[in-house]
Every structure is written in C-alpha cells, then in structure tokens.
Design a protein around this motif. Structure first.
Motif, short mmCIF file in Angstrom:
data_model
loop_
_atom_site.label_atom_id
_atom_site.label_comp_id
_atom_site.label_asym_id
_atom_site.label_seq_id
_atom_site.Cartn_x
_atom_site.Cartn_y
_atom_site.Cartn_z
N CYS A 35 0.83 -1.21 0.00
CA CYS A 35 0.00 0.00 0.00
C CYS A 35 0.86 1.26 0.00
CB CYS A 35 -0.96 0.00 1.18
SG CYS A 35 -0.19 -0.04 2.81
N LEU A 36 2.08 1.17 0.51
CA LEU A 36 2.98 2.31 0.48
C LEU A 36 3.37 2.71 -0.93
CD1 LEU A 36 4.69 4.34 2.11
CD2 LEU A 36 6.51 2.63 2.17
N SER A 37 3.36 1.75 -1.87
CA SER A 37 3.75 2.06 -3.24
C SER A 37 2.81 3.08 -3.87
CB SER A 37 3.75 0.77 -4.08
OG SER A 37 4.70 -0.14 -3.60
N LEU A 38 1.52 3.00 -3.55
CA LEU A 38 0.57 3.99 -4.04
C LEU A 38 0.58 5.23 -3.16
CD1 LEU A 38 -1.65 4.69 -6.10
CD2 LEU A 38 -3.30 3.68 -4.50
N ALA A 39 0.60 5.03 -1.85
CA ALA A 39 0.54 6.17 -0.93
C ALA A 39 1.71 7.13 -1.14
CB ALA A 39 0.50 5.67 0.51
N ILE A 40 2.87 6.59 -1.48
CA ILE A 40 4.05 7.45 -1.60
C ILE A 40 3.91 8.43 -2.76
CG2 ILE A 40 5.51 6.09 -3.16
CD1 ILE A 40 7.81 6.58 -1.13
N THR A 41 3.05 8.13 -3.73
CA THR A 41 2.84 9.07 -4.83
C THR A 41 2.09 10.31 -4.36
OG1 THR A 41 0.71 8.12 -5.55
CG2 THR A 41 2.73 7.16 -6.47
N GLU A 42 1.41 10.22 -3.22
CA GLU A 42 0.72 11.37 -2.63
C GLU A 42 1.46 11.92 -1.42
OE1 GLU A 42 -2.28 12.84 -3.91
OE2 GLU A 42 -1.37 11.66 -5.52
N MET A 43 2.50 11.23 -0.99
CA MET A 43 3.31 11.70 0.13
C MET A 43 4.47 12.57 -0.34
SD MET A 43 3.40 8.02 2.11
CE MET A 43 4.63 8.49 3.34
N ALA A 44 5.10 12.14 -1.45
CA ALA A 44 6.31 12.83 -1.91
C ALA A 44 6.51 12.59 -3.39
CB ALA A 44 7.52 12.33 -1.13
N GLU A 45 7.20 13.52 -4.05
CA GLU A 45 7.65 13.32 -5.42
C GLU A 45 8.91 14.15 -5.63
OE1 GLU A 45 4.86 14.57 -8.31
OE2 GLU A 45 4.58 16.56 -7.46
#
Length: 493
Positions: A35-45
């Motif tokens: 689930c972190l793989s998707l969440a990280i796209t909204e956490m940081a870029e």
C-alpha cells in the motif's frame, strides 16, 4: 481415487477453511506490504512545486491540465524525498523480509505454521497502523526502519503457509486450493491499489490506507488463532472421515511432534531445488518491479490522477487473480487425466508466467502516451503471470511436503533479493522519470524473466524428492515403536 463424498461428511471441510483463511492471510499481507507504493505518490515526489517539460530529460506525457510547455502548479507534497530516498523506503521492507524467511520456515517445519504466521501478521498489522505517525514524526530514516521491521514480520508468511498446505492439501487438489490461497497475493495487490486510491481520494489523506488495512489485519487474526490447526490430527472440529482421508492422501509428519531433522546437504545439492530458486528470482524481479513502481510510472509518465492510478494499477492483478484461479482448475484437470506428468504441467505454466509478462511490459513501454494501449499491455502481460500460482508457488510442496516450509523459505529468501535490489535499481535508472528511462527498466525485467525460465526448464521437477520420503520412513518407524500413540491414525486404513 475416493470421491469427495467419501472424504468427509462434516458440515464444513476443514481444509477449505484453512485455504480460505490462508487466502485472506496472503491478501492482508500484500495489502500491508505494497500500500505504500501507491501512498508514496501522494506523500512525496521528486519535484514538488512545478513541472517543466525539458526535451533533454526524455519523454513525459502531457497532463490533462498542461498546455504545451507551460508551467503549471502541482499539489504541495508533505515530504521532500527524491527518487533515491523513495527507492530506499520502498525496498527496505525486503531487507527484513529476506532475514526471517529461513528461521520462519524452520520453525514452521518443526513446530507448525499457525503461530509462526499469526505472530508475524500481528507485528505487520501493528507496524502498518503506526506508519503515518512514524513518517511524520521521525522522518524517512525511521520509516525505513519500520518498513524493515514489517518485512521481518512477514518473512515467515509463505514458508508457514506452505507447511500448513503440505499437511492439509492432497496433490490432486493442490492446483485449485493452492491457487485460492496464493492468489490472495493478487487480491491484496488490487486492494492496495484500488481501495487505497479510493480511500486517499475520499478521505483526502494518504494516512487512511495504513489505518484501514492495519486494523483489518488485527480483526482477521482473531479468527485465525481460533480456526486454524497445524495438522489434521490436531483439529478438534474435523470429521473423522476427512482426517482419515487426508492422512492417507498426504501422509506428512505432524510438525508438533518435533521429529523432523532437516536434510540440509540433500537440499543444497538438489538440482530441482536450484531450478526453483532461479526461476523464483526472475519472477520476483518482474513482479516486484511492477508492484512497487507501476503506480509511479502511471503518475510520472502517463500522468494519471490518484484515483485513476489506483484503479488502473490494480487492473493487472484482477486479471492475474482470474488467471490464477482458472489455471488452478486446469492444472487439476490435467493431473486427473493422467496424460501429463506433474513436471510437465509445472514447467508449462511457469513458462507462460515468465514469457507473458516479459512481452507485456516491453510492449507497454513502446505504447507511447497511448494510455489505453499501455494499460492493456500491462494488464494482459501481468495477467498471464497468474499461471505461476498453480505451478511455481506449489512446486516446493511437490518436491518435499515434509520440508515445504524450509524449502519455501530457502527459495523465497534468495528470490526476494530481487525485491531488495529492484526498487533501488529502478530509482537509479529513472532519475528523470522519462519514458525512455522506464523502457530500459522494462527491458531489463523481461530479460531476467526469460533467462531464469530457461534454466527452470532445464533443472526443474515436479517429483517428490528422495530426502522427503526418508522423513516419512523415520516417522513410521517411530510409530511402530509406540503402538499406543494417539497419532496411530497416520497408518494406512
């Protein structure tokens, strides 16, 4: 072959209960894992405030909100993590996952998979729940450590589940019940992508996925510890007919008796074991590259929104799950026909699971900015990987039912090194997240999938190995010396 009516007349067949709970275990484990793989796209870029189109950096598809080369404002991200940091965060799970597979497999073979798996999922669920607090309060270094701990907790998942299946599922049911259990991983991937996307969109917070999926894991555990037992002889609710049928059909050693001595030398020198290890490396490289990085590709290159990303990133795993379930029934039918050997069937379906994804991901990389064609290529290619479930995933049970936990641990430990290396390599290969850089990533994955499959065709097998049967002979000899042992039901009826 006895019919199912002869196998047991209990209200519920307990091997089906185990398979259902095992399916949920894999689904929850994979949700918490990815689930972190998707969440990280909204956490940081990599770039937080503006996006510039620069021809020197390679091709990036236009966003629906961009006009020509104009600069547009992007959503402010919470964390200032570049691609390399994100790669470390995503790969850190596998650092721990590698470490505990071997101890977990050995514990499952010697003492049973129930507690080994259950305790691991407890720590994984708690770690998932506290992920937002750790990320916000202590930074990426602490998050990397937490993800490592979650990896340590999930390391025994496959070895323990394999040992339970070895004691509960006969070979003629291994295709469909093995597919049911191991296809839980694909359902977990879909849930982490699609449900995760909806949760983040409608709660307007990336934290919701960690709270929801962590709490669900705790809820599942309450049923696991009540309903699941290590061996048919230990189960208080199983019918006598089902118990007798399973002991005749499988005839494995009860792990709680503690009589197994692991034949390390025989395992280490077994060509079929090494064939399985090698093809697992290739499979894991292709799968983990897609699972951890497909959401990033869809956002950074194809410019999908978070909801589109969640829906479409999960689509390949829906097809993979359907293919896995369908191929499981096909495998069992082929075995029942007696026209095909177990070895032939395993090699055929492993090959489909290697060649299909290799062609699909390469085709997707040449689809340009045609989003429909790219998603279709990913979906068809990765969907065909579903045939690995009734082939590669159950091959350890074929080779050695008594040591399935240890064998799966060895295979998984070496194979999941791909999960440690792949996300970090991808982070290095795609500093600008251009289509050309991602194409190189997909070509590399395709080459690894094909090469490892060729080696499996050479060395793989579906036959029970002699060192497994030695354990059965030792166990039966012990029973003869203990005529009044309550486990005497293991003798043929």
């Amino acid at each position: 072959m006895p019919s199912n009516r002869q196998h047991g007349r209990g209200f519920i067949q307990q091997r089906y209960v185990l398979s259902t709970m095992g399916f949920m275990a894999l689904a929850i484990g994979y949700v918490q894992r990815f689930c972190l793989s998707l969440a990280i796209t909204e956490m940081a870029e990599q770039s937080h405030h503006t996006v510039h189109q620069n021809a020197n950096l390679g091709t990036v598809c236009p966003s629906s909100r961009s006009f020509g080369n104009t600069t547009h404002f992007k959503k402010e991200m919470e964390f200032d993590w570049d691609e390399k940091i994100q790669g470390l965060v995503l790969s850190s799970f596998f650092w721990g996952y590698v470490v505990t597979q071997m101890p977990g497999g050995m514990l499952a073979d010697k003492y049973g998979g129930k507690a080994t798996l259950g305790l691991g999922m407890l720590f994984s669920s708690v770690g998932t729940i506290i992920t937002p607090v750790v990320a916000r309060s202590y930074g990426p270094e602490a998050l990397i450590i937490l993800r490592l701990i979650i990896g340590l907790a999930q390391g025994p998942l496959y070895p323990a589940m394999s040992r339970l299946l070895a004691s509960w599922v006969p070979v003629e049911e291994r295709g469909r019940l093995g597919s049911l259990v191991f296809a839980g991983a694909q359902v977990g991937n879909v849930a982490s992508m699609q449900l995760g996307g909806f949760l983040m969109r409608y709660t307007n917070s990336w934290t919701s996925v960690f709270y929801a999926f962590g709490v669900f894991g705790i809820f599942w555990l309450m049923f696991w510890f009540v309903l699941i037992y290590n061996h048919p002889n230990r189960h208080p609710f199983i019918s006598q007919r089902e118990k007798q049928y399973l002991n005749r059909a499988i005839n494995t050693v009860d792990p709680e008796d503690g009589k197994l001595s692991i034949p390390w030398k025989s395992i280490a020198t077994s060509a079929p074991v090494w064939g399985l290890i090698i093809v697992q490396i290739g499979h894991d490289w292709g799968l983990f590259t897609i699972i951890t990085d497909l959401p990033k590709y869809m956002k950074s290159v194809l410019k999908f929104s978070v909801v589109e990303n969640g829906l479409l990133s999960g689509l390949p795993y829906i097809v993979m799950w359907l293919v896995a379930m369908g191929s499981g029934f096909i495998v069992d039918s082929m075995l029942s026909s007696q026209y095909f050997t177990v070895t032939c069937i395993r090699k055929t379906f492993v090959t489909i699971a290697s060649v299909g994804p290799a062609l699909g991901i390469v085709a997707a990389s040449y689809s340009g900015c045609d989003k429909v064609l790219a998603v279709a290529s990913f979906t068809i290619g990765m969907g065909l990987m579903g045939t690995f479930v009734p082939s590669l995933k159950v091959n350890a049970l074929d080779l050695s039912p008594n040591y399935a936990g240890t064998l799966m641990a060895i295979v998984g430990t070496i194979g999941c090194l791909s999960g440690v290396i792949a996300p970090y390599i991808v982070g290095i290969m795609v500093p600008n997240s251009s289509m050309e850089e991602w194409r190189d990533v997909f070509w590399l994955s395709a080459a690894i999938l094909i090469a490892t499959n060729l080696l499996f065709l050479q060395y793989g097998s579906g036959n029970v190995q002699p060192w497994n049967e030695k354990a059965n002979r030792q166990y039966k000899s012990s029973d003869i010396n203990n005529e009044n042992n309550t486990d005497s039901i293991l003798k043929p009826l």
